[in-house]
Design a protein around this motif. Sequence first.
Motif, PDB file in Angstrom:
ATOM      1  N   MET A  78      35.653  28.983  40.207  1.00 28.16           N
ATOM      2  CA  MET A  78      36.252  29.831  41.207  1.00 28.16           C
ATOM      3  C   MET A  78      36.029  31.293  40.796  1.00 28.16           C
ATOM      4  O   MET A  78      36.385  31.685  39.699  1.00 28.16           O
ATOM      5  CB  MET A  78      37.750  29.519  41.306  1.00 28.16           C
ATOM      6  N   VAL A  79      35.451  32.085  41.656  1.00 23.19           N
ATOM      7  CA  VAL A  79      35.149  33.485  41.374  1.00 23.19           C
ATOM      8  C   VAL A  79      36.399  34.335  41.605  1.00 23.19           C
ATOM      9  O   VAL A  79      37.061  34.222  42.626  1.00 23.19           O
ATOM     10  CB  VAL A  79      33.983  33.984  42.259  1.00 23.19           C
ATOM     11  N   HIS A  80      36.703  35.180  40.611  1.00 22.30           N
ATOM     12  CA  HIS A  80      37.821  36.109  40.691  1.00 22.30           C
ATOM     13  C   HIS A  80      37.279  37.536  40.699  1.00 22.30           C
ATOM     14  O   HIS A  80      36.353  37.849  39.949  1.00 22.30           O
ATOM     15  CB  HIS A  80      38.737  35.957  39.469  1.00 22.30           C
ATOM     16  N   LEU A  81      37.873  38.389  41.514  1.00 25.10           N
ATOM     17  CA  LEU A  81      37.554  39.807  41.531  1.00 25.10           C
ATOM     18  C   LEU A  81      38.709  40.539  40.853  1.00 25.10           C
ATOM     19  O   LEU A  81      39.856  40.426  41.288  1.00 25.10           O
ATOM     20  CB  LEU A  81      37.393  40.305  42.968  1.00 25.10           C
ATOM     21  N   GLY A  82      38.418  41.260  39.776  1.00 27.75           N
ATOM     22  CA  GLY A  82      39.438  42.019  39.057  1.00 27.75           C
ATOM     23  C   GLY A  82      39.462  43.451  39.548  1.00 27.75           C
ATOM     24  O   GLY A  82      38.408  44.056  39.776  1.00 27.75           O
ATOM     25  N   VAL A  83      40.666  44.008  39.696  1.00 24.71           N
ATOM     26  CA  VAL A  83      40.838  45.354  40.231  1.00 24.71           C
ATOM     27  C   VAL A  83      41.763  46.147  39.313  1.00 24.71           C
ATOM     28  O   VAL A  83      42.904  45.757  39.089  1.00 24.71           O
ATOM     29  CB  VAL A  83      41.422  45.303  41.664  1.00 24.71           C
ATOM     30  N   ASP A  84      41.249  47.252  38.779  1.00 28.70           N
ATOM     31  CA  ASP A  84      42.024  48.163  37.939  1.00 28.70           C
ATOM     32  C   ASP A  84      42.249  49.432  38.753  1.00 28.70           C
ATOM     33  O   ASP A  84      41.351  50.267  38.876  1.00 28.70           O
ATOM     34  CB  ASP A  84      41.282  48.469  36.639  1.00 28.70           C
ATOM     35  N   VAL A  85      43.441  49.563  39.335  1.00 28.52           N
ATOM     36  CA  VAL A  85      43.727  50.615  40.305  1.00 28.52           C
ATOM     37  C   VAL A  85      44.062  51.928  39.603  1.00 28.52           C
ATOM     38  O   VAL A  85      44.951  51.979  38.756  1.00 28.52           O
ATOM     39  CB  VAL A  85      44.910  50.211  41.220  1.00 28.52           C
ATOM     40  N   GLY A  86      43.337  52.975  39.990  1.00 27.46           N
ATOM     41  CA  GLY A  86      43.617  54.328  39.539  1.00 27.46           C
ATOM     42  C   GLY A  86      43.731  55.246  40.740  1.00 27.46           C
ATOM     43  O   GLY A  86      43.398  54.868  41.856  1.00 27.46           O
ATOM     44  N   GLU A  87      44.203  56.455  40.494  1.00 31.36           N
ATOM     45  CA  GLU A  87      44.369  57.411  41.584  1.00 31.36           C
ATOM     46  C   GLU A  87      43.036  57.884  42.145  1.00 31.36           C
ATOM     47  O   GLU A  87      42.914  58.104  43.344  1.00 31.36           O
ATOM     48  CB  GLU A  87      45.177  58.617  41.105  1.00 31.36           C
ATOM     49  N   LYS A  88      42.016  58.038  41.295  1.00 33.10           N
ATOM     50  CA  LYS A  88      40.709  58.544  41.730  1.00 33.10           C
ATOM     51  C   LYS A  88      39.613  57.487  41.667  1.00 33.10           C
ATOM     52  O   LYS A  88      38.706  57.485  42.477  1.00 33.10           O
ATOM     53  CB  LYS A  88      40.293  59.738  40.883  1.00 33.10           C
ATOM     54  N   ARG A  89      39.699  56.624  40.670  1.00 35.77           N
ATOM     55  CA  ARG A  89      38.680  55.586  40.469  1.00 35.77           C
ATOM     56  C   ARG A  89      39.373  54.236  40.347  1.00 35.77           C
ATOM     57  O   ARG A  89      40.403  54.102  39.688  1.00 35.77           O
ATOM     58  CB  ARG A  89      37.870  55.862  39.207  1.00 35.77           C
ATOM     59  N   ILE A  90      38.741  53.232  40.945  1.00 36.99           N
ATOM     60  CA  ILE A  90      39.243  51.859  40.873  1.00 36.99           C
ATOM     61  C   ILE A  90      38.143  51.019  40.239  1.00 36.99           C
ATOM     62  O   ILE A  90      37.048  50.899  40.794  1.00 36.99           O
ATOM     63  CB  ILE A  90      39.620  51.327  42.268  1.00 36.99           C
ATOM     64  N   GLY A  91      38.440  50.476  39.066  1.00 35.71           N
ATOM     65  CA  GLY A  91      37.478  49.641  38.381  1.00 35.71           C
ATOM     66  C   GLY A  91      37.445  48.255  38.986  1.00 35.71           C
ATOM     67  O   GLY A  91      38.483  47.692  39.326  1.00 35.71           O
ATOM     68  N   ILE A  92      36.253  47.705  39.095  1.00 40.74           N
ATOM     69  CA  ILE A  92      36.062  46.377  39.680  1.00 40.74           C
ATOM     70  C   ILE A  92      35.303  45.508  38.683  1.00 40.74           C
ATOM     71  O   ILE A  92      34.320  45.941  38.077  1.00 40.74           O
ATOM     72  CB  ILE A  92      35.257  46.453  40.994  1.00 40.74           C
ATOM     73  N   ALA A  93      35.781  44.277  38.520  1.00 40.74           N
ATOM     74  CA  ALA A  93      35.124  43.296  37.650  1.00 40.74           C
ATOM     75  C   ALA A  93      35.009  41.991  38.411  1.00 40.74           C
ATOM     76  O   ALA A  93      35.698  41.761  39.403  1.00 40.74           O
ATOM     77  CB  ALA A  93      35.921  43.103  36.362  1.00 40.74           C
ATOM     78  N   LEU A  94      34.137  41.131  37.917  1.00 42.42           N
ATOM     79  CA  LEU A  94      33.889  39.856  38.576  1.00 42.42           C
ATOM     80  C   LEU A  94      33.787  38.762  37.527  1.00 42.42           C
ATOM     81  O   LEU A  94      33.180  38.966  36.475  1.00 42.42           O
ATOM     82  CB  LEU A  94      32.583  39.946  39.363  1.00 42.42           C
ATOM     83  N   SER A  95      34.381  37.617  37.826  1.00 44.43           N
ATOM     84  CA  SER A  95      34.244  36.472  36.925  1.00 44.43           C
ATOM     85  C   SER A  95      33.092  35.601  37.398  1.00 44.43           C
ATOM     86  O   SER A  95      32.660  35.680  38.544  1.00 44.43           O
ATOM     87  CB  SER A  95      35.531  35.635  36.894  1.00 44.43           C
ATOM     88  N   ASP A  96      32.628  34.752  36.495  1.00 44.17           N
ATOM     89  CA  ASP A  96      31.677  33.724  36.918  1.00 44.17           C
ATOM     90  C   ASP A  96      32.468  32.617  37.589  1.00 44.17           C
ATOM     91  O   ASP A  96      33.702  32.584  37.540  1.00 44.17           O
ATOM     92  CB  ASP A  96      30.877  33.209  35.721  1.00 44.17           C
ATOM     93  N   ASP A  97      31.779  31.701  38.248  1.00 43.77           N
ATOM     94  CA  ASP A  97      32.492  30.653  38.985  1.00 43.77           C
ATOM     95  C   ASP A  97      33.133  29.607  38.076  1.00 43.77           C
ATOM     96  O   ASP A  97      33.966  28.828  38.524  1.00 43.77           O
ATOM     97  CB  ASP A  97      31.603  29.997  40.035  1.00 43.77           C
TER      98      ASP A  97
END
Length: 153
Positions: A1-20
């Motif tokens: 199952m693929v997960h999208l990770g989100v690191d929320v910031g005021e100016k930049r939002i980091g995005i990560a992805l898992s493998d299935d």
Amino acid sequence: MVHLGVDVGEKRIGIALSDDLEILASPLGLVLRKSTEQALTEIVRLAHQHSAEVVVVGLPASDPQRLSEQARRIRRFGERLRARLAIPLVFADETLSTARAVEALRAAGVRPEKMRQRLDAAAAAIMLHDYLEGRRQATSQAPDARSPSDQDE
């Protein structure tokens, strides 16, 4: 199952992805936050584009009764994101993910002038990895997760 990770910031939002297989979490990139609406739209697009089945939003750990102002802002952002998604959204502890990302990037030889470009996505990957690892540990400790040799015949 693929997960999208989100690191929320005021100016930049980091995005990560898992493998299935939910083993690896890799930095995907950044969403530059020009407005909340634009950022929410972009994250939904990324989730769809990468066939994510769960979105994991990093939240600073604290007593749920006394969330910090930053944690309250992230929770509001996450709830607005949840309302736009057709897939589940969960919050996960992101404590020290940025500090750990700095250490990892330095160890990888990333030059200081390139650090800011990679930091938020790396922090999102660390948060997502920790979340996936926690799920694996919880599953392996569950009573039904016994090895065949432990099961009654």
